[in-house]
Enzyme design. Structure first.
Site, PDB file in Angstrom:
ATOM      1  N   GLY B 110       1.336 -39.701 -75.205  1.00 25.19           N
ATOM      2  CA  GLY B 110       1.723 -38.332 -75.533  1.00 25.19           C
ATOM      3  C   GLY B 110       0.627 -37.296 -75.656  1.00 25.19           C
ATOM      4  CE  LYS B 112      -3.958 -37.571 -69.230  1.00 23.34           C
ATOM      5  NZ  LYS B 112      -3.837 -38.883 -69.927  1.00 23.34           N
ATOM      6  CB  CYS B 230      -8.274 -42.821 -66.208  1.00 23.17           C
ATOM      7  SG  CYS B 230      -7.131 -44.127 -66.645  1.00 23.17           S
TER       8      CYS B 230
END
Lengths: 181, 302
Positions: B110, B112, B230
């Site tokens: 959560g 972002k 990522c």
């Protein structure tokens, strides 16, 4: 607060609450279609009567029930009913004698409160955040659920909900939110 | 570190890259402007004696000089949220506006999704979805602690996500911060590369392609989709974006990013990608002393 269903349809006409989905609160008790469900008006009145939070603070939000009496506050779009995991944030527990706001709600909206706000000293504030109960004889206001706040960076900031009874302030900060600060 | 050897040909100053990957990462937080201004949050940190340093590219991101960023008043009040510096990039590239409908396809835990809500002044609708029910509780916890009232949380597979449950049938913007091999988190999770295999890249890139495709379909014409991971693997980055360009109605658009970064690749092994992939961004750990990240911005064209 919970006994005015008679204002609307008779109990036998009302649907049972489905705890698995979110249903939007009716605007007033007269528009109620689900048994025992609080209305938006009652919720906004409660925050105004108990904490003097101005009703306008909620103009851009809708209120929803899921489970038995758990009320959520939401700022986005959604049809009612809706079966999803969460809608905005929990704000209030109804369907019990004394309604109880949530810690996260008072942190988000409690700065607007003008009543039933108890200001804590720094050691008291730390104990409260850690979930500890404290004797606090100095409070002369109402008993029941209060907003505990402390002064931080020059302004009063709500920490969470406390239950004040018999000279004691009990921290209602949920276990997962408690911190040693 | 061995799996990273395959990136020697594409990373400038590869030794500096490897050195950075071996250094642990400090604690960064994002100021949650739903609950406090940057001024108020930093004043609280100062009162608590927590040192901090702003970052040049984003006034809402701070590097903290403490080992326990979760045990501060600023965290307790939800003024700050622990979030790696580069993970604050994709929401700023998506640039959501107040009142819009935004989909965060893979939203847990959560960070972002709540950042999107904050960028929208918590006005509008952020549909925060995650396929993993176990991670939904962390998402809900963070949403409540940060006071995000514009989030609707759903638990579904984003690849065949249905909008029927809502009273609207398309989003203005979507963020696909995809599940990935997480190579770029090696500084936070030293065992991030332990299970690394090319087979996993194949498997996860299939999921990534499915989610990005659905995100483009669910976004209105003229709307924006940001794809991020990522990880460094081109199979999970440029190749996934290329797949969306080939099959969905979308195009790559350029964006400003004040962090130092490298352009996306236009070839990898024996594959060639569209020239526009140069407008995507690869952020390597040695460039800004952060984790690693990949970001692409797409416009939906039909």
């Amino acid at each position: 607060m919970g006994d005015d269903a008679a204002d609307g349809a008779s109990e036998s006409d009302l649907a049972q609450n489905d705890g698995q989905r979110f249903g939007r609160l009716p605007t007033t008790a007269a528009e109620r279609t689900v048994e025992g469900r609080a209305s938006r008006e009652e919720v906004v009145d409660y925050f105004a009567d108990r904490f003097a939070i101005p009703p306008e603070a909620f103009d851009d939000y809708t209120f929803w029930e899921k489970g038995a009496g758990k009320i959520w506050i939401y700022g986005g779009d959604a049809p009612s009913p809706i079966t999803i995991e969460a809608i905005g944030m929990t704000c209030l527990r109804t369907r019990q004698e004394h309604w109880k706001p949530t810690t996260d709600f008072v942190q988000r909206f409690g700065r607007e409160a003008g009543e039933c706000v108890i200001e804590l000293e720094s050691d008291e504030a730390r104990a409260f955040a850690a979930g500890e109960d404290r004797e606090l004889e100095r409070w002369e206001g109402d008993w029941g659920y209060l907003i505990a706040a402390h002064r931080i960076a020059g302004a009063l900031e709500p920490i969470g909900v406390g239950l004040y009874v018999h000279g004691e302030l009990r921290s209602m900060v949920p276990k997962g939110r408690q911190r040693e600060l | 570190m061995e799996p990273l050897e395959r990136y020697r040909p594409i990373v400038d100053d590869f030794e500096a890259f490897l050195d950075a990957c071996e250094r642990p990462l400090g604690n960064a937080v994002r100021v949650n402007t739903i609950k406090a201004s940057v001024d108020r949050a930093t004043t609280v940190l100062e009162e608590e004696g927590v040192g901090y340093e702003g970052v040049d590219w984003n006034p809402r991101v701070l590097r903290l000089e403490t080992d326990s960023p979760g045990s501060t008043w600023s965290s307790f009040h939800g003024f700050t949220h622990g979030q790696e510096e580069v993970s604050a990039v994709p929401a700023t590239v998506l640039e959501p506006e107040p009142g819009e409908r935004v989909w965060d396809c893979c939203a847990a835990p959560g960070g972002k999704a709540t950042q999107l809500a904050a960028l929208m002044d918590d006005r509008g609708t952020v549909v925060a979805n995650d396929s993993n029910l176990g991670r939904i509780s962390a998402l809900r916890f963070n949403a409540e602690r940060l006071g995000a009232t514009s989030l609707a949380v759903t638990n579904d597979d984003a690849r065949n996500y249905s909008l029927e449950r809502f009273d609207f049938d398309e989003f203005d913007r979507a963020l696909v911060d995809a599940p990935c091999s997480c190579e770029g988190t090696i500084r936070k999770n030293p065992d991030a590369l332990d299970g690394w295999s090319e087979g996993y890249l194949d498997e996860v890139s299939g999921i990534q392609k499915g989610v990005l495709g659905r995100a483009v379909q669910a976004t209105r014409e003229g709307g924006t989709v940001v794809y991020s991971t990522c990880t460094f693997a081109p199979e999970e980055n440029e190749a996934v974006v290329q797949h969306a360009l080939d099959r969905e109605d979308c195009r790559i658009v350029d964006f400003d990013l004040e962090l130092e970064h490298s352009p996306g690749l236009t070839e990898w092994n024996d594959e060639e990608y569209d020239d526009h992939l140069e407008q995507t961004a690869r952020i390597y750990p040695h460039q800004n002393d952060t984790g690693g990240f990949f970001v692409a911005k797409l416009e939906v064209t039909a």
